[in-house]
Design a protein around this motif. Structure first.
Motif, PDB file in Angstrom:
ATOM      1  N   UNK A 448      -4.890  -0.428  -3.957  1.00  0.00           N
ATOM      2  CA  UNK A 448      -5.612   0.288  -3.276  1.00  0.00           C
ATOM      3  C   UNK A 448      -6.702   0.954  -4.097  1.00  0.00           C
ATOM      4  N   UNK A 449      -7.563   1.607  -3.338  1.00  0.00           N
ATOM      5  CA  UNK A 449      -8.397   2.353  -4.271  1.00  0.00           C
ATOM      6  C   UNK A 449      -8.981   3.672  -3.530  1.00  0.00           C
ATOM      7  N   UNK A 450      -7.751   4.520  -3.240  1.00  0.00           N
ATOM      8  CA  UNK A 450      -8.048   5.527  -2.676  1.00  0.00           C
ATOM      9  C   UNK A 450      -7.829   6.618  -3.871  1.00  0.00           C
ATOM     10  N   UNK A 451      -9.041   7.505  -3.912  1.00  0.00           N
ATOM     11  CA  UNK A 451      -9.235   8.434  -5.219  1.00  0.00           C
ATOM     12  C   UNK A 451      -9.324   9.721  -4.314  1.00  0.00           C
ATOM     13  N   UNK A 452      -9.510  10.810  -5.470  1.00  0.00           N
ATOM     14  CA  UNK A 452      -9.498  12.099  -5.212  1.00  0.00           C
ATOM     15  C   UNK A 452      -7.999  12.699  -4.573  1.00  0.00           C
ATOM     16  N   UNK A 453      -7.939  14.132  -4.724  1.00  0.00           N
ATOM     17  CA  UNK A 453      -6.478  14.684  -4.510  1.00  0.00           C
ATOM     18  C   UNK A 453      -5.737  14.072  -3.374  1.00  0.00           C
ATOM     19  N   UNK A 454      -6.496  13.853  -2.174  1.00  0.00           N
ATOM     20  CA  UNK A 454      -5.789  13.575  -0.953  1.00  0.00           C
ATOM     21  C   UNK A 454      -6.457  12.036  -0.575  1.00  0.00           C
ATOM     22  N   UNK A 455      -6.854  11.192  -1.496  1.00  0.00           N
ATOM     23  CA  UNK A 455      -7.128  10.087  -1.023  1.00  0.00           C
ATOM     24  C   UNK A 455      -8.286   9.785   0.129  1.00  0.00           C
ATOM     25  N   UNK A 456      -8.999  10.662   0.256  1.00  0.00           N
ATOM     26  CA  UNK A 456     -10.144  10.514   1.201  1.00  0.00           C
ATOM     27  C   UNK A 456     -11.242   9.542   0.865  1.00  0.00           C
ATOM     28  N   UNK A 457     -11.181   9.474  -0.586  1.00  0.00           N
ATOM     29  CA  UNK A 457     -12.323   8.383  -0.861  1.00  0.00           C
ATOM     30  C   UNK A 457     -11.597   7.226  -1.245  1.00  0.00           C
ATOM     31  N   UNK A 458     -12.286   6.298  -0.509  1.00  0.00           N
ATOM     32  CA  UNK A 458     -11.872   4.780  -0.322  1.00  0.00           C
ATOM     33  C   UNK A 458     -12.080   4.003  -1.435  1.00  0.00           C
ATOM     34  N   UNK A 459     -13.086   4.381  -2.274  1.00  0.00           N
ATOM     35  CA  UNK A 459     -13.793   3.609  -3.466  1.00  0.00           C
ATOM     36  C   UNK A 459     -14.476   4.535  -4.388  1.00  0.00           C
TER      37      UNK A 459
END
Length: 496
Positions: A448-459
């Protein structure tokens, strides 16, 4: 600085060591070594024609590895041998082994917990895919792979809960609550017309085991797992260098001014390096066993639900809480495992698009926070029970982070990352600069490519466009680039 030929020799030696370890044929590489080593003129070698990653490809000095598989985050550095190799393998096993609710080896889970092993949240030492997007929160089909922090709006904790809401529990005990998330989605466009979407999470807690807490009295923030890349190098950083960065990390023309977080742990005030807000001075192995898994240890001997209803329920079930669940020696082996992991080398460093993307990375001033080059102190690091790892010392590393706190914007001002959660000196809108090494392999390692502290960014694009506050200037430079230049910058990130 070593002459180019010697640097090349060093790089080749690293590759040969890795190839031998993986039983790869060396004939083609060995045939060209005499030519490479016979150079008399620095200009005699065209690095683009040599199969040796150069420069920033050697991400972590002697701890650099050349693995691009799903185990790219989960392979030992080449200096690990002898008794350290034995301890590394033992720590690896303890990291991955599923804890159980019974005592004895591998026991001690719960009564409530967030993870059933280190590896349950950090699959292959990376970021296990959370259920935030797939099940809208904790879900009902199994493990969620995330931490949920809760406080009152005045910063204090709730009487029947702690700092972490444990959404898992052993048989016969209720989880403390379940997380629910709904995303507010908004479409934006770049000046050239290309569209992108940002999704703002809205968190609520359901199925409280005790008091139902009113939403108006609750701050809730979520963390998905961090990549365990470069942990030993981070623990070996020269604090003087980080503090010097804080003193000179002031770029008013871009609104950037980083600062240190200082933490008092075990009665000692130290520079914070670890965690999303640099809120820890170590790798929190002991805290992870306690808070994440409910595994008691010498530093945290009490059950995490001490005084809560679960303790009474556990007593009624005949469970015993009068012994420690994991030894200090075992925890140090886990600490050693994490600090001895290799750091994957950069890939495609000579690709024209990647090179262009690197230029755009600097053009957007991303490097002012994602600092490319740091150094480890001469003595290396010291593990939680006193073992020294001198092999980590005296290294030039490329983590792409200054490990400082930066204001990433407030929600009330639009797009921003304020979560209202204070950690040490870090305010709700402040976050430690995320180290970028290994980030391009996250999809390969964890799917997966969930980023930022809570995975709100998907790419990568969404992650960049969530930057506010001190990241606003870089975001706007990226925003106004051509699509070709934006895509190149993303390709550069994929090479890290």
């Amino acid at each position: 600085m070593l002459p180019p030929c010697l640097l090349l020799s060093y790089a080749i030696s690293l590759i040969i060591t890795n190839m031998m370890r993986r039983n790869i044929k060396l004939l083609s590489l060995l045939c060209c070594i005499p030519f490479l080593f016979s150079c008399e003129d620095d200009e005699a070698i065209d690095m683009d024609d040599v199969y040796v990653p150069n420069g920033y490809a050697l991400s972590a000095g002697t701890s650099t590895i050349f693995t691009t598989s799903t185990f790219a985050f989960d392979s030992n550095a080449d200096w690990v041998s002898g008794v350290y190799n034995t301890r590394f393998n033992r720590g690896d096993k303890l990291y991955d082994d599923v804890r159980t609710s019974s005592h004895g080896y591998g026991g001690g889970l719960g009564p409530v917990y967030a993870g059933y092993s280190c590896g349950s949240c950090h699959r292959n030492a990376g970021r296990t895919r959370p259920t935030l997007w797939s099940e809208g929160g904790s879900g009902s089909t199994g493990f969620s792979s995330m931490l949920v922090y809760i406080t009152r709006k005045n910063g204090s904790f709730f009487q029947n809960y702690g700092r972490v809401l444990h959404d898992q529990a052993i048989y016969g005990v209720k989880p403390e609550g379940k997380l629910k998330v709904e995303y507010t989605k908004q479409i934006f466009t770049f000046p050239d017309g290309e569209a992108y979407e940002l999704c703002k999470p809205n968190y609520t807690i359901t199925e409280w085991y005790a008091d139902s807490i009113k939403a108006e009295d609750l701050f809730c923030t979520v963390r998905i797992p961090l990549r365990h890349v470069g942990m030993g190098q981070m623990m070996s950083l020269d604090p003087n260098e980080i503090e010097a960065l804080a003193r000179k990390s002031n770029y008013p023309e871009y609104g950037i001014s980083g600062r240190c977080n200082y933490i008092t742990e075990k009665g000692v005030k130290s520079l914070g390096l670890s965690g999303n807000k640099a809120q820890h001075a170590d790798l929190t192995v002991e805290l992870g066993f306690s808070s994440d898994m409910g595994v008691t240890n010498s530093r945290y001997p009490e059950e995490i639900c001490e005084g809560q209803l679960q303790m009474d329920q556990g007593s009624m079930m005949g469970l015993s809480y009068d012994q420690l669940d994991v030894s200090t020696e075992d925890m140090e082996d886990v600490d050693l495992y994490m600090q001895s992991l290799g750091v994957p080398a950069r890939r495609n460093v000579n690709d024209p698009t990647v090179k262009k993307g690197e230029e755009n990375f600097y053009r957007a001033k991303c490097h002012l926070c994602h600092v490319t080059t740091l150094h480890t102190r001469a003595r290396g690091s010291t593990l939680l029970n006193g073992t020294h790892l001198p092999w980590l010392g005296g290294q030039t590393i490329h983590p792409y982070s200054d490990f400082l706190l930066h204001d990433m914007g407030s929600e009330i001002m639009g797009v921003g990352l304020n979560d209202n959660y204070v950690s040490g000196l870090a305010r709700g809108n402040e976050w430690r600069t995320t180290p970028l090494w290994g980030i391009g392999l996250q999809e390969k390692v964890n799917g997966h490519t969930y980023f930022l502290h809570d995975g709100r960014a998907r790419n990568f694009v969404e992650a960049i466009m969530w930057h506010g506050g001190e990241g606003e200037a870089s975001k706007n430079i990226f925003k106004n680039m051509s699509k070709e230049d934006r895509d190149a910058l993303v390709k550069f990130l994929e090479s890290l």
